[in-house]
Scaffold this active site. Structure first.
Site, short mmCIF file in Angstrom:
data_model
loop_
_atom_site.label_atom_id
_atom_site.label_comp_id
_atom_site.label_asym_id
_atom_site.label_seq_id
_atom_site.Cartn_x
_atom_site.Cartn_y
_atom_site.Cartn_z
N LYS A 152 -12.22 -0.56 9.13
CA LYS A 152 -12.97 -1.47 8.25
C LYS A 152 -13.78 -2.46 9.08
O LYS A 152 -14.95 -2.71 8.78
CB LYS A 152 -12.03 -2.26 7.34
CG LYS A 152 -10.74 -1.57 7.00
CD LYS A 152 -10.80 -0.71 5.77
CE LYS A 152 -9.50 0.06 5.63
NZ LYS A 152 -9.34 0.81 4.43
N TRP A 163 0.87 -1.19 0.00
CA TRP A 163 0.00 0.00 0.00
C TRP A 163 0.90 1.23 0.00
O TRP A 163 1.68 1.44 0.94
CB TRP A 163 -0.88 -0.05 1.26
CG TRP A 163 -1.71 1.16 1.51
CD1 TRP A 163 -2.40 1.89 0.57
CD2 TRP A 163 -1.96 1.80 2.76
NE1 TRP A 163 -3.05 2.92 1.17
CE2 TRP A 163 -2.80 2.90 2.50
CE3 TRP A 163 -1.55 1.55 4.07
CZ2 TRP A 163 -3.24 3.75 3.53
CZ3 TRP A 163 -1.99 2.38 5.08
CH2 TRP A 163 -2.83 3.48 4.82
N ASP A 218 0.80 -5.25 10.93
CA ASP A 218 -0.28 -4.29 10.70
C ASP A 218 -1.56 -5.06 10.35
O ASP A 218 -1.59 -5.79 9.36
CB ASP A 218 0.15 -3.37 9.54
CG ASP A 218 -0.88 -2.29 9.25
OD1 ASP A 218 -1.67 -1.98 10.16
OD2 ASP A 218 -0.88 -1.78 8.11
#
Ligand SMILES: Cc1ncc(COP(=O)(O)O)c(C=O)c1O
Length: 405
Positions: free
Chosen positions: A246, A130, A211
């Site tokens: 999320k 990302w 993460d």
């Protein structure tokens, strides 16, 4: 002073979001932004979140300052949700945590924390990764190196390449790994691979930085953190970030966790670590907002709300799995000989199409399909009505390739 900022070039991901916002085609397809959308195209608000907000508003949420370490009840809940309530790290009190404004800030604060202790440490990040994630480490002043992870054009996980590259890590280097639903590839490690990776970490003396941004989006709420739980038992120390954006659908409320897990037997003074973490956060952004963290705590400390949340998250995951299945089938039937099994093998929000950046631009210009420049596609934002356009567009790319060959 400010006139020196001229013709400032937009970040490519932000630029994509700007183009998407300006596109007035009602049939445009947004597979760029990392949010879950339901079959009607909406970003739903979970019932568990609505009910928690209602309860908080009835009770009256305090508005005075918290500490830079944020909502400590939230921290305790997320530590348990991630590591499991009985994890030896919790039992032995080897963890200190801060509630942050999302995992983005947790990554930035973690990078600052590490760099201030060991400026010579290098951050090792998967290739691809990302894009915005690297900025957090770069701006903290860390050197960054990448390790092989995923061969996009052939849709193959390069675990051997990963291990080989990571043997080059030095003591106190930082190994960034996504705990589940890797962004951008959806490619995760299995049990055996986590164990092999832990071995490299122990041999090199590197420190893992795990993460977790999509717990519950891959295989299940517990299944998605099995690797992290295992890893945390095998390695002496690590950093952990967790996002609630999320998993609770509270993207803009900004709630996340940064944890430092210390070694059991090297004489670390955990209280000093806590104070240093508090001061690092204060120096960066002073304090986190509480609203999102309070919602999550209300859910996780109220059995009926937790049950509801788990059920709603399960439904989200099943929808994503169904979308992955339909997309694979549709792509394969429209493109004989094309193996799209990677879409079902991968987990969570994202997969990358095996196309080039130019081809991705073509999808945008000709079909109004938006995804990141590396063809990262948000499968969790898709709905079944969009399948035909997606499949047609992909077939067009393949046909153009063949006619150019
Ligand atoms: C792997 C990963 N980590 C962290 C984040 C940041 O999440 P948050 O919204 O909690 O800042 C994201 C967001 O997309 C992500 O994909």
């Amino acid at each position: 002073m400010f006139k020196q900022i001229q013709n400032y070039k937009s970040d490519p991901i932000e630029a994509l979001f700007d183009r998407l916002a300006k596109d007035t085609d009602p049939a445009k397809i947004d597979l760029g932004i990392g949010v879950f959308r339901d079959e009607s195209g909406k970003v739903p608000i979970m019932q568990a979140v609505r009910r928690a907000e209602q309860r908080l508003s009835e009770r009256g949420l305090p508005k005075s300052y918290l500490s830079p370490l944020g909502n400590t009840a939230y921290c305790a809940d997320i530590e348990k949700l991630t590591l499991g309530a009985e994890h030896p790290i919790l039992r032995d009190a080897r963890i200190v945590s801060a509630q942050t404004p999302g995992a983005g800030s947790a990554l930035r604060a973690g990078a600052e924390f590490v760099n201030s202790l060991s400026p010579e440490s290098t951050l090792w990040a998967s290739q691809p990764i990302w894009g915005h994630q690297l900025e957090f480490f770069d701006k903290a002043g860390m050197d960054i190196r990448s390790y092989r992870y995923y061969d996009q054009q052939n849709a193959v996980f390069d675990f051997e390449g990963m291990l080989e590259d990571l043997k080059g890590m030095c003591r106190n280097d930082i190994l960034l790994v996504h705990g589940c639903c890797h962004n951008p590839t959806g490619q995760d490690l299995n049990h055996q691979q986590w164990l092999q990776l832990a071995d490299v970490v122990k041999k090199t003396g590197a420190i893992p930085f795990i993460d977790i941004a999509y717990q519950g989006f891959g295989e299940g709420i517990e299944e998605d953190v099995a690797g992290v739980r295992l890893f945390a038992e095998c390695v002496p120390q690590m950093l952990l970030t967790v996002s609630s954006s999320k998993s609770f659908g509270i993207y803009r409320e900004r709630a996340g966790l940064l944890s430092i897990i210390v070694s059991a037997d090297d004489g670390t003074d955990i209280q000093s670590v806590r104070l240093k973490l508090r001061d690092t956060v204060r120096q960066l952004y002073f304090m986190a907002p509480d609203h999102g963290a309070a919602i999550v705590h209300e859910i996780l400390s109220t059995p009926e709300l937790e049950r509801l949340w788990r059920q709603e998250l399960d439904e989200i995951r099943h929808h994503i799995i169904e979308m992955r299945h339909l997309l694979r089938k549709a792509l394969e039937s429209a493109n004989p000989g094309f193996d799209a099994s990677f879409i079902e093998r991968q987990h969570g929000m994202f997969s990358c199409l095996p196309i080039t950046e130019n081809e991705q631009q073509l999808l945008e210009h000709k079909y109004h399909i938006y995804m990141l420049p590396n063809a990262r596609m948000n499968v969790a934002a898709m709905n079944s009505k969009q399948l035909d356009t997606l499949v047609q567009a992909f077939a067009f790319i393949r046909a153009s390739r063949e006619s150019a060959a």
